[in-house]
Design a protein around this motif. Structure first.
Motif, PDB file in Angstrom:
ATOM      1  N   LEU A 131     -20.400  65.367 -14.461  1.00  9.82           N
ATOM      2  CA  LEU A 131     -20.928  64.013 -14.172  1.00  9.82           C
ATOM      3  C   LEU A 131     -20.363  62.823 -14.991  1.00  9.82           C
ATOM      4  N   ALA A 132     -19.811  63.190 -16.226  1.00  6.39           N
ATOM      5  CA  ALA A 132     -19.271  62.124 -17.340  1.00  6.39           C
ATOM      6  C   ALA A 132     -18.062  61.818 -16.637  1.00  6.39           C
ATOM      7  N   GLN A 133     -17.313  62.753 -15.838  1.00  7.03           N
ATOM      8  CA  GLN A 133     -15.864  62.403 -15.426  1.00  7.03           C
ATOM      9  C   GLN A 133     -15.973  61.627 -14.056  1.00  7.03           C
ATOM     10  N   LYS A 134     -17.106  61.759 -13.284  1.00  5.01           N
ATOM     11  CA  LYS A 134     -17.265  61.163 -11.901  1.00  5.01           C
ATOM     12  C   LYS A 134     -17.741  60.055 -11.996  1.00  5.01           C
ATOM     13  N   ASN A 135     -18.888  59.893 -12.657  1.00  3.38           N
ATOM     14  CA  ASN A 135     -19.847  58.849 -12.629  1.00  3.38           C
ATOM     15  C   ASN A 135     -20.338  58.609 -14.134  1.00  3.38           C
ATOM     16  N   ALA A 136     -19.511  57.911 -15.132  1.00  2.00           N
ATOM     17  CA  ALA A 136     -19.704  57.747 -16.597  1.00  2.00           C
ATOM     18  C   ALA A 136     -21.083  56.783 -16.563  1.00  2.00           C
ATOM     19  N   LYS A 137     -21.039  55.794 -15.669  1.00  2.00           N
ATOM     20  CA  LYS A 137     -22.377  54.782 -15.650  1.00  2.00           C
ATOM     21  C   LYS A 137     -23.684  55.771 -15.470  1.00  2.00           C
ATOM     22  N   ALA A 138     -23.584  56.644 -14.620  1.00  2.00           N
ATOM     23  CA  ALA A 138     -24.832  57.545 -14.493  1.00  2.00           C
ATOM     24  C   ALA A 138     -25.141  58.335 -15.608  1.00  2.00           C
ATOM     25  N   PHE A 139     -24.071  58.913 -16.112  1.00  2.00           N
ATOM     26  CA  PHE A 139     -23.999  59.865 -17.248  1.00  2.00           C
ATOM     27  C   PHE A 139     -24.634  58.968 -18.592  1.00  2.00           C
ATOM     28  N   ASP A 140     -24.287  57.637 -18.751  1.00  2.00           N
ATOM     29  CA  ASP A 140     -24.718  56.946 -19.899  1.00  2.00           C
ATOM     30  C   ASP A 140     -25.992  56.408 -19.923  1.00  2.00           C
ATOM     31  N   GLN A 141     -26.975  56.953 -18.565  1.00  2.00           N
ATOM     32  CA  GLN A 141     -28.212  56.497 -18.427  1.00  2.00           C
ATOM     33  C   GLN A 141     -29.079  57.666 -19.133  1.00  2.00           C
ATOM     34  N   ILE A 142     -28.347  58.786 -19.484  1.00  3.60           N
ATOM     35  CA  ILE A 142     -29.277  59.887 -19.898  1.00  3.60           C
ATOM     36  C   ILE A 142     -29.997  59.332 -21.362  1.00  3.60           C
ATOM     37  N   GLU A 143     -31.180  59.475 -21.211  1.00  4.01           N
ATOM     38  CA  GLU A 143     -31.777  59.203 -22.571  1.00  4.01           C
ATOM     39  C   GLU A 143     -31.442  59.945 -23.939  1.00  4.01           C
ATOM     40  N   GLU A 144     -31.582  61.235 -23.559  1.00  9.38           N
ATOM     41  CA  GLU A 144     -31.615  62.228 -24.753  1.00  9.38           C
ATOM     42  C   GLU A 144     -30.976  63.485 -24.147  1.00  9.38           C
ATOM     43  N   ILE A 145     -30.159  64.217 -24.942  1.00  7.12           N
ATOM     44  CA  ILE A 145     -29.592  65.542 -24.657  1.00  7.12           C
ATOM     45  C   ILE A 145     -29.903  66.344 -25.692  1.00  7.12           C
ATOM     46  N   VAL A 146     -30.557  67.508 -25.432  1.00  3.29           N
ATOM     47  CA  VAL A 146     -30.895  68.773 -26.232  1.00  3.29           C
ATOM     48  C   VAL A 146     -30.095  69.725 -25.877  1.00  3.29           C
ATOM     49  N   SER A 147     -29.201  70.255 -26.485  1.00  2.56           N
ATOM     50  CA  SER A 147     -28.303  71.417 -26.014  1.00  2.56           C
ATOM     51  C   SER A 147     -28.382  72.472 -26.917  1.00  2.56           C
ATOM     52  N   MET A 148     -28.779  73.477 -26.199  1.00  5.09           N
ATOM     53  CA  MET A 148     -28.896  74.880 -26.877  1.00  5.09           C
ATOM     54  C   MET A 148     -27.254  75.547 -26.824  1.00  5.09           C
ATOM     55  N   GLY A 149     -26.793  75.702 -27.996  1.00  3.36           N
ATOM     56  CA  GLY A 149     -25.219  75.631 -27.930  1.00  3.36           C
ATOM     57  C   GLY A 149     -24.741  75.564 -29.543  1.00  3.36           C
ATOM     58  N   GLY A 150     -23.649  76.278 -29.538  1.00  3.38           N
ATOM     59  CA  GLY A 150     -22.982  75.981 -30.758  1.00  3.38           C
ATOM     60  C   GLY A 150     -23.546  76.663 -32.148  1.00  3.38           C
ATOM     61  N   SER A 151     -22.963  76.510 -33.139  1.00  2.00           N
ATOM     62  CA  SER A 151     -23.071  77.219 -34.443  1.00  2.00           C
ATOM     63  C   SER A 151     -22.658  76.256 -35.684  1.00  2.00           C
TER      64      SER A 151
END
Length: 329
Positions: A131-151
């Protein structure tokens, strides 16, 4: 007020538990579930999501097929962890329907063009990166991302340093972290430092069955393989249920605490998928993530059981005794 949210996942045993928790939480307005290849191949994850929705009598929630492989690297599933069917070898009956006219990427674009919402990402971040690659404008409308991942400081679960979701598609994780930072927002990283403390034990599972036979027996059916896997590889009597913590934290921030830091994702070599957290500001870069390092496990299980089992807090009085005895061992 209900928060509008899209659940991006790769069901998966713990993804399924997280979906059950989300569906049982009145604070959430689930606009849709998007599937990516991860724990299970794409079509298998899609079928598993349908099985969970059917069990929860929520086949009204739309599901959309997303990426069937990582951006760059070869796809490596986690069926050794989640079983041949990706759902603990429960081999639940297939659910018909859910033929969609649009895919996950189109669903994101259509939704975010008219609605601001958040994303709870429980698998590799491939769909969001696309989504970020194809339509950054739409991606930027995401209010918040909670990601289960990483350490941060905890060891990895598929390499010495990497958590599976970021290891599976490190290029995608890197893109998402970098693009989201451009919106002056921070990704909430619910990593192994906190999820490893959320262990579903045999005693807890027995307690759940006593309180709600239908839900308890369903969870037993899909987690048995997971229990066996954790004993074989980590000598844990129980199973770590990572993904439900991300849903719970999205709803109730008091469950976890942490700090803000610039975070980057390694994409190759023996450190592939490692989340490099600059906790001490060596890079002098603006923080792009909220790194969770502490969790109130008892409060989480109170939250989880009260909703999943649709019971009252007074029915969970015995939970203190169960957790107290297990912590004393």
């Amino acid at each position: 007020m209900k928060r509008k949210v899209i659940i991006d996942c790769d069901p998966g045993i713990d993804d399924s538990l997280a979906i059950m928790l989300a569906l049982s939480s009145p604070e959430l307005d689930i606009l849709g579930i998007t599937i990516t290849a991860g724990n299970a191949p794409l079509k298998q994850g899609f079928e598993n999501a349908k099985k969970v929705l059917n069990h929860m009598d929520r086949l009204d929630v739309p599901i959309f097929l997303g990426a069937d492989k990582p951006l760059v690297k070869e796809f490596v599933d986690a069926l050794d962890t989640h079983g041949e069917d990706g759902l603990g070898e429960s081999f639940l009956p297939e659910i018909e329907g859910y033929i969609q006219n649009i895919n996950a990427l189109e669903f994101y674009e259509n939704t975010l063009s008219t609605t601001k919402c958040s994303v709870i990402a429980l698998g590799p971040l491939t769909n969001l990166a696309q989504l970020a690659q194809k339509n950054a404008k739409a991606f930027d409308q995401i209010e918040e991302i909670v990601s289960m991942g990483g350490s941060y400081k905890s060891h990895g679960n598929c390499s010495p340093v990497a958590e599976y979701n970021y290891w599976e598609d490190p290029e995608a994780a890197k893109i998402v972290y970098e693009r989201f930072a451009k919106t002056n927002k921070k990704i909430h990283m619910v990593g192994l430092d906190v999820t490893r403390k959320i262990v579903l034990t045999p005693t807890l599972l027995e307690f759940m069955e006593r309180l709600d036979q239908k839900q308890g027996s369903f969870i037993r059916k899909i987690t048995k393989f997971y229990f066996d896997f954790h004993w074989q590889w980590e000598h844990i009597i129980g199973c770590v249920i990572n993904d439900p913590l991300a849903v719970a934290y999205f709803i109730d921030r008091s469950l976890c605490s942490g700090f803000n830091a610039y975070t980057d994702i390694e994409t190759d070599g023996i450190t592939r998928g490692q989340s490099v957290v600059d906790a001490y500001g060596y890079y002098r870069k603006e923080a792009n993530a909220r790194i969770l390092i502490q969790v109130e496990a008892k409060d989480f299980f109170m939250f989880f059981l009260e909703r999943i089992l649709d019971c009252k807090k007074e029915d969970l009085d015995y939970l203190d005794k169960i957790l107290g005895e297990e912590n004393a061992r």
